[in-house]
Write a protein that holds these residues in place. Structure first.
Motif, PDB file in Angstrom:
ATOM      1  N   ALA A  97      42.559  91.165  16.266  1.00  0.00           N
ATOM      2  CA  ALA A  97      43.618  91.960  16.893  1.00  0.00           C
ATOM      3  C   ALA A  97      44.987  91.608  16.322  1.00  0.00           C
ATOM      4  N   LEU A  98      45.236  90.320  16.118  1.00  0.00           N
ATOM      5  CA  LEU A  98      46.520  89.869  15.592  1.00  0.00           C
ATOM      6  C   LEU A  98      46.405  88.418  15.188  1.00  0.00           C
ATOM      7  N   VAL A  99      47.367  87.972  14.413  1.00  0.00           N
ATOM      8  CA  VAL A  99      47.457  86.551  14.090  1.00  0.00           C
ATOM      9  C   VAL A  99      48.846  86.064  14.484  1.00  0.00           C
ATOM     10  N   ASN A 100      48.890  84.797  14.839  1.00  0.00           N
ATOM     11  CA  ASN A 100      50.138  84.170  15.260  1.00  0.00           C
ATOM     12  C   ASN A 100      50.396  82.922  14.429  1.00  0.00           C
ATOM     13  N   ASP A 132      38.626  90.718  21.881  1.00  0.00           N
ATOM     14  CA  ASP A 132      38.214  90.371  23.249  1.00  0.00           C
ATOM     15  C   ASP A 132      39.101  89.298  23.872  1.00  0.00           C
ATOM     16  N   GLY A 133      40.193  88.911  23.173  1.00  0.00           N
ATOM     17  CA  GLY A 133      41.125  87.913  23.690  1.00  0.00           C
ATOM     18  C   GLY A 133      40.837  86.495  23.248  1.00  0.00           C
ATOM     19  N   THR A 134      39.692  86.270  22.632  1.00  0.00           N
ATOM     20  CA  THR A 134      39.360  84.941  22.130  1.00  0.00           C
ATOM     21  C   THR A 134      40.366  84.543  21.055  1.00  0.00           C
ATOM     22  N   THR A 135      40.789  83.283  21.096  1.00  0.00           N
ATOM     23  CA  THR A 135      41.754  82.773  20.122  1.00  0.00           C
ATOM     24  C   THR A 135      41.151  81.564  19.419  1.00  0.00           C
TER      25      THR A 135
END
Length: 170
Positions: free
Chosen positions: A73-76, A93-96
């Motif tokens: 979804a995205l990277v930080n 799914d929100g997993t980081t």
């Protein structure tokens, strides 16, 4: 978090140390991140749209994630400590998952997702580059607000003076 875009990969001379340059969207700060040569190659290939005949490691990761029914979804870029940048990859799914910043960026390019940077990272590592339009050749003029930024900026300018297109060939 501040959204950033990946400007490109550069080679710092004379050390030949690669760096990736991020730019704050809607702002004038750039974040140089020194990275390893394999990661620099992976980022440069993706940025140029080059698809190797066999998947490279980052291509394999994205393919495996998609095969499992998920997406990135995205990277930080979440932290910087002693000039070492830390990243996170966030899935649909929100997993980081924690990551090196360079690997997160290489995956972001392949997954075509947004890149975010913690505000404290941009504040600490960001360098202001503003076009004040008064240079003869129309190039950007650089404004630094602290001694550390000025030193970093001087190193970055020296590096840019010596960059050639051939520096990016494998």
């Amino acid at each position: 978090m501040i959204e950033v875009e990946l400007v490109g990969v550069r080679i710092e001379l004379p050390s030949n140390q690669p760096l990736v340059l991020l730019r704050e969207i809607g702002g004038d700060r750039h974040i140089p991140i020194w990275i390893g040569t394999p990661e620099a190659s992976a980022i440069a290939l993706a940025q140029q749209g080059i698809i190797p005949p066999r998947p490279m490691t980052h291509d394999l990761m994205v393919d495996a994630i998609h095969a499992l029914g998920h997406s990135i979804a995205l990277v930080n870029i979440v932290a910087v400590e002693d000039n070492v940048f830390f990243g996170q990859i966030q899935f649909d799914d929100g997993t980081t998952v924690n990551s090196r910043a360079s690997d997160a960026l290489a995956l972001a390019l392949r997954a075509h997702c947004r890149i975010w940077c913690a505000e404290q990272v941009v504040d600490e590592a960001g360098v202001r580059i503003a076009d004040n339009g008064d240079s003869e050749d129309g190039s950007d003029a650089v404004e630094a607000t602290t001694v550390d930024e000025e030193r970093e900026l001087r190193r970055f300018r020296e590096f840019l003076d010596d960059v050639e297109p051939e520096d990016f060939q494998g």
